[in-house]
Design a protein around this motif. Sequence first.
Motif, PDB file in Angstrom:
ATOM      1  N   ILE A  56       0.854  -1.196   0.000  1.00 45.03           N
ATOM      2  CA  ILE A  56       0.000   0.000   0.000  1.00 45.03           C
ATOM      3  C   ILE A  56       0.892   1.248   0.000  1.00 45.03           C
ATOM      4  N   ARG A  77       2.202   1.768  -3.402  1.00 42.74           N
ATOM      5  CA  ARG A  77       1.178   2.362  -4.275  1.00 42.74           C
ATOM      6  C   ARG A  77       1.042   3.846  -3.971  1.00 42.74           C
ATOM      7  N   ALA A  78       1.086   4.187  -2.683  1.00 41.26           N
ATOM      8  CA  ALA A  78       0.925   5.589  -2.288  1.00 41.26           C
ATOM      9  C   ALA A  78       2.094   6.453  -2.753  1.00 41.26           C
ATOM     10  N   LYS A  79       3.189   5.813  -3.190  1.00 41.30           N
ATOM     11  CA  LYS A  79       4.306   6.580  -3.736  1.00 41.30           C
ATOM     12  C   LYS A  79       4.045   6.974  -5.183  1.00 41.30           C
ATOM     13  N   GLY A  80       3.074   6.306  -5.815  1.00 45.00           N
ATOM     14  CA  GLY A  80       2.789   6.599  -7.206  1.00 45.00           C
ATOM     15  C   GLY A  80       3.623   5.788  -8.188  1.00 45.00           C
ATOM     16  N   LEU A  81       4.215   4.686  -7.725  1.00 48.64           N
ATOM     17  CA  LEU A  81       5.027   3.857  -8.635  1.00 48.64           C
ATOM     18  C   LEU A  81       4.140   3.257  -9.725  1.00 48.64           C
ATOM     19  N   ARG A 136       2.393   0.551 -11.686  1.00 46.64           N
ATOM     20  CA  ARG A 136       1.944  -0.662 -11.003  1.00 46.64           C
ATOM     21  C   ARG A 136       2.707  -1.920 -11.403  1.00 46.64           C
ATOM     22  N   LEU A 138      -5.724   9.091  -0.758  1.00 47.74           N
ATOM     23  CA  LEU A 138      -4.607   8.685  -1.615  1.00 47.74           C
ATOM     24  C   LEU A 138      -5.029   7.690  -2.698  1.00 47.74           C
ATOM     25  N   ASN A 139      -6.309   7.298  -2.657  1.00 42.88           N
ATOM     26  CA  ASN A 139      -6.818   6.333  -3.626  1.00 42.88           C
ATOM     27  C   ASN A 139      -6.043   5.020  -3.607  1.00 42.88           C
ATOM     28  N   VAL A 140      -5.747   4.535  -2.420  1.00 42.22           N
ATOM     29  CA  VAL A 140      -5.035   3.252  -2.305  1.00 42.22           C
ATOM     30  C   VAL A 140      -5.835   2.286  -1.427  1.00 42.22           C
ATOM     31  N   LEU A 141      -7.145   2.325  -1.559  1.00 37.52           N
ATOM     32  CA  LEU A 141      -7.988   1.415  -0.783  1.00 37.52           C
ATOM     33  C   LEU A 141      -7.774  -0.025  -1.231  1.00 37.52           C
ATOM     34  N   PRO A 174      -7.493   4.414  -9.772  1.00 30.65           N
ATOM     35  CA  PRO A 174      -6.495   4.319  -8.692  1.00 30.65           C
ATOM     36  C   PRO A 174      -5.089   3.992  -9.215  1.00 30.65           C
ATOM     37  N   ASP A 175      -4.999   3.306 -10.359  1.00 28.67           N
ATOM     38  CA  ASP A 175      -3.694   2.925 -10.880  1.00 28.67           C
ATOM     39  C   ASP A 175      -3.289   3.773 -12.079  1.00 28.67           C
ATOM     40  N   ARG A 205      -1.315   8.641 -10.112  1.00 25.74           N
ATOM     41  CA  ARG A 205       0.074   8.385  -9.710  1.00 25.74           C
ATOM     42  C   ARG A 205       0.894   9.665  -9.655  1.00 25.74           C
ATOM     43  N   GLN A 221      -0.014  10.904  -6.137  1.00 20.24           N
ATOM     44  CA  GLN A 221       0.490  10.053  -5.050  1.00 20.24           C
ATOM     45  C   GLN A 221       1.984  10.285  -4.811  1.00 20.24           C
TER      46      GLN A 221
END
Lengths: 327, 359
Positions: free
Chosen positions: A227, A230-234, A236, B58-61, B88-89, B94, B97
């Motif tokens: 998580i 993901r919150a870093k914006g990498l 996917r 953060l849209n990381v649910l 979200p992806d 991104r 984020q």
Amino acid sequence: MLAYILKRLFLIIPVLLVVSLLSFMIIQLPPGDFVDAYIRGERGRGRTISSEEEASLRVRFGVNDPFLVQYGRWIAGIVRGDLGVSLALKESVSKIVAERLPLSALISLLSFLLVNLIAIPIGMLSATRQYSVADYFFSILGFLGMGVPQFIFAVVMLWGIYSFTGQASVGATSPEFVGQPMSMAKFLDLISHLWLPALIAAATGTAGTIRIMRANLLDEMEKPYVIVARAKGLPRRKLLYKYPFRMALNPFVVGLAGVFPGLVSGELMVSITLGIPTLAPVLLQALEMQDVETAGSLVFIISTLSVVGILVSDILLAIVDPRIRYE
Amino acid sequence: MDTLAPLLQVQGLKVHFTSKEGTVKAIDGLSFEVYPEEVLGIVGESGCGKSVTALSILNVLSRNARIVDGTILFRRGAEMIDIARLDPDGEAMRAIQGKEIAMIFQEPMTAFSPLHTIGDQIGEMIELHLLGTPSAGGTPPRAAPPPKPGLLNRPAVRRWVDDQTSAILGKVGMPNPKEILHAYPHNLSGGMRQRAMIAMGLSCNPRILIADEPTTALDVTLQAQVLRLMKQMQADYHMAIIFITHDLGVIAEMADRVVVMYLGRVAETAAVDDLFHQPRHPYTQALIRSVPKTSGPLEKLIPIEGTVPSPMDMPPGCKFHTRCPQAIPGRCDVREPELIPVAAGHAVACWLYADGGAA
Ligand SMILES: Nc1ncnc2c1ncn2[C@@H]1O[C@H](COP(=O)(O)OP(=O)(O)OP(=O)(O)O)[C@@H](O)[C@H]1O
Ligand SMILES: [Mg+2]
């Protein structure tokens, strides 16, 4: 680390001694001995054996000696690198091993490669597209693969081969290569014969591995560190390979230990059904006939490979997982 | 602060989880704003949806969560981006984020991957967001401009990223940042790990930093240190902080404004002084009473009565009425109250204050 490896290597010796003593004992545990089994076999072929002959056989094969004497004789040979003589095949065990080990190892390695090359990508697909059509498809296929016994696969394949070629066994090499020294041509011929047993052997493993990979990845993908990533914006895909995939591979490194003993003892069912001269059927026969030296030597090799396999996977684990450091 | 336009506006947010037992309405009509450069405290009991709020922004649910209603508007320049509508992806999400909105997680041990170095995990974020953006300077300005990205320039990029990473590690008070780059999470103490986590959150100069109980896993002395560090960082970096905690003492110390949450909704929101001096909502009052006072005469600690209802089986009307000593039968257990303004910057979702404050 090096000191640790040396220590572990040194520890292998007492472990093997204990294992060999125990296995030698267990092999002799059932009533009767090799001569009994031999006589039964001869009788089956309609030959009667007089009691004098039986007595001389007992002396010749040394089955009347006390257990420790037999064990001592065998282990002394092992230390000198002599694996003893197979009473049943009337050949030195070393020669049998030399002939059959490459086949066993080749099938095991091929199936190991097949399992992982097929299962890991499919497992990843199933995990990243959970509950998709592809996931359901491979899940059903996977359960089938796990549920159907190996010999059924083998028999069905054999039937297929028979109806195409009229041959009732696969064998290891084409007739022109039998007894020939190893060459590129012979090697290729071997592979062309062995991919089928390898594929059959791989079926069960592949199914299981897909499930493991899928479960591991699904598990990892919900972990806090993912998580955070993901919150870093990498991106996917990069994230998937760098974090959860990497972590989900750890159990496979552990599982590598099991590949080593399988080089000798694996693929029994396939070898017997398809008539491939690997080591596993020899071991089975030696156990049935209480051919203690042959069985003992093969079990000894298997134990050695097991211990070495565990050591190798431990070392690899320490390399891939920085949390593990051996002093 | 009210004169400024909000940086983030959460409006009528509803987040549901599907689980085997049923649907969990974790966030159920949540609204609040975050203004530039303020510290917004979010406080509430365990399970009231504080973390889910953070993860939604953060849209990381997690996979079993769904934003079923509402908007999360984030202001970038003149445009308002609705995060709740972004993939979200996807690329747009991104880009926000880590860069615009970053987060400090509660448990630094599990929030870092055990298989990668601290330098790698912070550095990848710097490389992702700051490389090739010369304007990345911001405040405080960066020492060296980033090199051109690209395969040939790899060593220079690595060096630049490492420099940036050790600079930020030094900034949060790591004693030897150059060495920490090569350390793994398990090599660091709990306090050090949380500092590394804060460094990661700050590394790209976010405009909003969400801190989800950043001190809960630490002992008291470390807590004080980390809180001081966060205040210092906010002063240096001029960002807004959403500070999530269930500790009113920490709220009093850190926050400018406070949102009190109860079961996925705002119970009361006010400037921090107003909230402590004039708590309006019976829930806020009970929360404040339940905190042991460290100064003054020792008062009896009054725990909040009753237990939090299961979010799977919410009571009708005001969700607090089952535990509320002032609940009005026929009203509080029938309709859910909306936020009612009671003073400048002070609003409360309670029927006691409807019709110009009947209480
Ligand atoms: N992945 C999930 N699946 C199902 N329900 C979830 C999930 N994550 C959170 N919830 C539920 O959502 C509600 C809010 O949880 P959340 O973690 O936001 O609480 P919190 O306020 O952060 O509490 P704490 O102070 O304990 O951290 C809880 O009822 C929780 O059970
Ligand atoms: Mg939480």
